[in-house]
Design an enzyme around this catalytic site. Structure first.
Site, PDB file in Angstrom:
ATOM      1  N   VAL A  61       0.816  -1.220   0.000  1.00  0.00           N
ATOM      2  CA  VAL A  61       0.000   0.000   0.000  1.00  0.00           C
ATOM      3  C   VAL A  61       0.851   1.274   0.000  1.00  0.00           C
ATOM      4  O   VAL A  61       0.366   2.357  -0.338  1.00  0.00           O
ATOM      5  CB  VAL A  61      -1.005   0.040   1.190  1.00  0.00           C
ATOM      6  CG1 VAL A  61      -2.032  -1.063   1.068  1.00  0.00           C
ATOM      7  CG2 VAL A  61      -0.284   0.020   2.531  1.00  0.00           C
ATOM      8  N   SER A 139      -6.666   4.101  15.272  1.00  0.00           N
ATOM      9  CA  SER A 139      -6.299   3.455  16.544  1.00  0.00           C
ATOM     10  C   SER A 139      -6.663   4.406  17.673  1.00  0.00           C
ATOM     11  O   SER A 139      -6.689   5.629  17.471  1.00  0.00           O
ATOM     12  CB  SER A 139      -4.794   3.190  16.570  1.00  0.00           C
ATOM     13  OG  SER A 139      -4.354   2.948  17.893  1.00  0.00           O
ATOM     14  N   TYR A 152       3.710   6.196  15.397  1.00  0.00           N
ATOM     15  CA  TYR A 152       2.468   5.453  15.128  1.00  0.00           C
ATOM     16  C   TYR A 152       1.251   6.304  15.489  1.00  0.00           C
ATOM     17  O   TYR A 152       0.290   6.389  14.717  1.00  0.00           O
ATOM     18  CB  TYR A 152       2.483   4.157  15.949  1.00  0.00           C
ATOM     19  CG  TYR A 152       1.265   3.275  15.782  1.00  0.00           C
ATOM     20  CD1 TYR A 152       1.108   2.485  14.644  1.00  0.00           C
ATOM     21  CD2 TYR A 152       0.284   3.208  16.771  1.00  0.00           C
ATOM     22  CE1 TYR A 152      -0.009   1.664  14.497  1.00  0.00           C
ATOM     23  CE2 TYR A 152      -0.825   2.391  16.638  1.00  0.00           C
ATOM     24  CZ  TYR A 152      -0.973   1.619  15.504  1.00  0.00           C
ATOM     25  OH  TYR A 152      -2.075   0.805  15.366  1.00  0.00           O
ATOM     26  N   LYS A 156      -1.617   7.518  12.882  1.00  0.00           N
ATOM     27  CA  LYS A 156      -3.024   7.134  13.064  1.00  0.00           C
ATOM     28  C   LYS A 156      -3.914   8.351  13.295  1.00  0.00           C
ATOM     29  O   LYS A 156      -5.095   8.346  12.933  1.00  0.00           O
ATOM     30  CB  LYS A 156      -3.149   6.128  14.214  1.00  0.00           C
ATOM     31  CG  LYS A 156      -2.562   4.754  13.886  1.00  0.00           C
ATOM     32  CD  LYS A 156      -3.302   4.100  12.722  1.00  0.00           C
ATOM     33  CE  LYS A 156      -2.897   2.659  12.513  1.00  0.00           C
ATOM     34  NZ  LYS A 156      -3.605   2.032  11.378  1.00  0.00           N
TER      35      LYS A 156
HETATM   36  P1  NAP Z   1      -1.502  -7.657  12.025  1.00  0.00           P
HETATM   37  O1  NAP Z   1      -2.142  -8.903  12.518  1.00  0.00           O
HETATM   38  O2  NAP Z   1      -0.054  -7.421  12.275  1.00  0.00           O
HETATM   39  O3  NAP Z   1      -1.806  -7.507  10.459  1.00  0.00           O
HETATM   40  C1  NAP Z   1      -1.323  -6.414   9.756  1.00  0.00           C
HETATM   41  C2  NAP Z   1      -1.684  -6.571   8.305  1.00  0.00           C
HETATM   42  O4  NAP Z   1      -1.178  -5.438   7.581  1.00  0.00           O
HETATM   43  C3  NAP Z   1      -1.084  -7.812   7.694  1.00  0.00           C
HETATM   44  O5  NAP Z   1      -2.065  -8.508   6.972  1.00  0.00           O
HETATM   45  C4  NAP Z   1      -0.019  -7.260   6.727  1.00  0.00           C
HETATM   46  O6  NAP Z   1       0.062  -8.007   5.516  1.00  0.00           O
HETATM   47  C5  NAP Z   1      -0.592  -5.902   6.398  1.00  0.00           C
HETATM   48  N1  NAP Z   1       0.448  -5.012   5.898  1.00  0.00           N
HETATM   49  C6  NAP Z   1       1.534  -4.530   6.544  1.00  0.00           C
HETATM   50  N2  NAP Z   1       2.270  -3.767   5.718  1.00  0.00           N
HETATM   51  C7  NAP Z   1       1.614  -3.765   4.519  1.00  0.00           C
HETATM   52  C8  NAP Z   1       1.862  -3.144   3.267  1.00  0.00           C
HETATM   53  N3  NAP Z   1       2.946  -2.371   3.071  1.00  0.00           N
HETATM   54  N4  NAP Z   1       0.979  -3.345   2.257  1.00  0.00           N
HETATM   55  C9  NAP Z   1      -0.110  -4.116   2.428  1.00  0.00           C
HETATM   56  N5  NAP Z   1      -0.391  -4.747   3.589  1.00  0.00           N
HETATM   57  C10 NAP Z   1       0.473  -4.559   4.618  1.00  0.00           C
HETATM   58  O7  NAP Z   1      -2.224  -6.360  12.632  1.00  0.00           O
HETATM   59  P2  NAP Z   1      -3.714  -6.083  13.126  1.00  0.00           P
HETATM   60  O8  NAP Z   1      -3.669  -5.986  14.602  1.00  0.00           O
HETATM   61  O9  NAP Z   1      -4.690  -6.992  12.470  1.00  0.00           O
HETATM   62  O10 NAP Z   1      -3.863  -4.589  12.574  1.00  0.00           O
HETATM   63  C11 NAP Z   1      -4.763  -4.222  11.542  1.00  0.00           C
HETATM   64  C12 NAP Z   1      -4.972  -2.724  11.623  1.00  0.00           C
HETATM   65  O11 NAP Z   1      -5.556  -2.386  12.885  1.00  0.00           O
HETATM   66  C13 NAP Z   1      -3.678  -1.908  11.530  1.00  0.00           C
HETATM   67  O12 NAP Z   1      -3.894  -0.756  10.777  1.00  0.00           O
HETATM   68  C14 NAP Z   1      -3.394  -1.556  12.980  1.00  0.00           C
HETATM   69  O13 NAP Z   1      -2.618  -0.388  13.103  1.00  0.00           O
HETATM   70  C15 NAP Z   1      -4.805  -1.362  13.513  1.00  0.00           C
HETATM   71  N6  NAP Z   1      -4.926  -1.486  14.964  1.00  0.00           N
HETATM   72  C16 NAP Z   1      -4.619  -2.648  15.603  1.00  0.00           C
HETATM   73  C17 NAP Z   1      -4.750  -2.696  16.980  1.00  0.00           C
HETATM   74  C18 NAP Z   1      -4.452  -3.945  17.758  1.00  0.00           C
HETATM   75  O14 NAP Z   1      -4.446  -3.874  19.004  1.00  0.00           O
HETATM   76  N7  NAP Z   1      -4.181  -5.086  17.138  1.00  0.00           N
HETATM   77  C19 NAP Z   1      -5.194  -1.581  17.696  1.00  0.00           C
HETATM   78  C20 NAP Z   1      -5.473  -0.425  16.997  1.00  0.00           C
HETATM   79  C21 NAP Z   1      -5.362  -0.380  15.629  1.00  0.00           C
HETATM   80  P3  NAP Z   1       1.393  -8.847   5.086  1.00  0.00           P
HETATM   81  O15 NAP Z   1       1.776  -9.662   6.306  1.00  0.00           O
HETATM   82  O16 NAP Z   1       0.891  -9.651   3.934  1.00  0.00           O
HETATM   83  O17 NAP Z   1       2.445  -7.841   4.687  1.00  0.00           O
END
Ligand code: NAP
Length: 244
Positions: A61, A139, A152, A156
């Site tokens: 992305v 976030s 971060y 966000k």
């Molecule tokens: P995750 O399990 O680490 O998954 C992150 C995803 O982002 C993976 O599928 C990864 O795909 C993809 N990604 C990373 N770099 C990328 C790139 N350059 N192009 C395309 N895809 C990319 O994280 P998650 O917790 O599900 O997070 C999802 C979203 O929620 C994020 O935006 C995160 O900041 C937000 N969020 C998470 C939390 C939490 O507590 N978990 C809290 C607040 C917000 P690949 O592995 O295929 O590269």
């Protein structure tokens, strides 16, 4: 005609749960991944075997040409892009003084510029359709800031600013733009946090637990539904009451 949703970063975590929900509800789903080809294709195969219409498309992305191609290929496969979920993201923990340019650029390029790129790539299609829903994943740290996560939090917070501005820009074209701001959710993003730190965090959450990926997926699904047609420019917290 079936609606089509593109979910970035759908290979695992919140993106994978959102993929499963939309696919089970009968949408055409594009599973975008960047590095995790194995997990993305496993998810795709498992959903296809249950009769769901899904396809895996690789795109970083952070790269505008790749997000343009992601939209182009989606149109080629399914003929429309009705919903775009900007979920791809990475985190980084460290003092501001320990955050070098490489990490700073990575955090901004994927979390903020990635969301900008995808919006810019999909907007012409949605404008010509005169419909569409964009859902950006921010976030709680974009809302209230986190110590040792300055880059971060800033990225966000930028996603929230982008969401509000784009909502105003696209409303005359019948397109809504909203953000979901998750709190502490059980995914691999938090796998490096110690049990002690997790317990401390959870003790400050009014609902006294972490959130699940399915709970975030449900909020995304709602914002994508016709029930949310009059909601735009909003930030929906899914955080157990941590930010009120
Ligand atoms: P995750 O399990 O680490 O998954 C992150 C995803 O982002 C993976 O599928 C990864 O795909 C993809 N990604 C990373 N770099 C990328 C790139 N350059 N192009 C395309 N895809 C990319 O994280 P998650 O917790 O599900 O997070 C999802 C979203 O929620 C994020 O935006 C995160 O900041 C937000 N969020 C998470 C939390 C939490 O507590 N978990 C809290 C607040 C917000 P690949 O592995 O295929 O590269």
């Amino acid at each position: 005609m079936k609606k089509t949703v593109v979910i970035t970063g759908a290979s695992k975590g919140i993106g994978a749960a959102t993929t499963i929900l939309f696919a089970r509800k009968g949408y055409n789903v594009v599973i975008n991944y960047n590095e995790s080809f194995e997990s993305a294709s496993l998810l795709s195969r498992s959903l296809s075997s249950r009769g769901c219409n899904v396809v895996c498309l690789k795109a970083n992305v952070a790269n505008r040409l790749e997000t343009d191609l992601l939209v182009k290929e989606t149109l080629h496969r399914f003929g429309s892009v009705d919903i775009f979920v900007n979920n791809a993201g990475i985190s980084y923990q460290g003092l501001i003084t320990d955050t070098d340019d490489f990490e700073l650029n990575r955090i901004f390029d994927i979390n903020l510029k990635g969301t900008f790129n995808c919006c810019r790539s999909v907007v012409p299609t949605m404008v010509s359709q005169k419909s569409g829903k964009i859902i950006n994943i921010s976030s709680i740290w974009g809302q209230v800031g986190a110590s040792c996560e300055v880059a971060y939090s800033a990225a966000k917070a930028g996603v929230i600013g982008l969401t509000k501005a784009l909502a105003k820009e696209l409303a005359p074209s019948g397109i809504t733009v909203n953000a979901v701001a998750p709190g502490l959710i059980e995914t691999s993003m938090n796998s490096n946090i110690t049990i002690e730190d997790l317990n401390n965090f959870v003790s400050d959450i009014p609902l006294e637990r972490m959130g699940t990926v399915d709970e975030v997926a449900s909020a995304i699904y709602f914002l994508a539904s016709d029930e949310a047609n009059y909601i735009t420019g909003q930030v929906i917290g899914v955080n157990g009451g941590y930010v009120i």
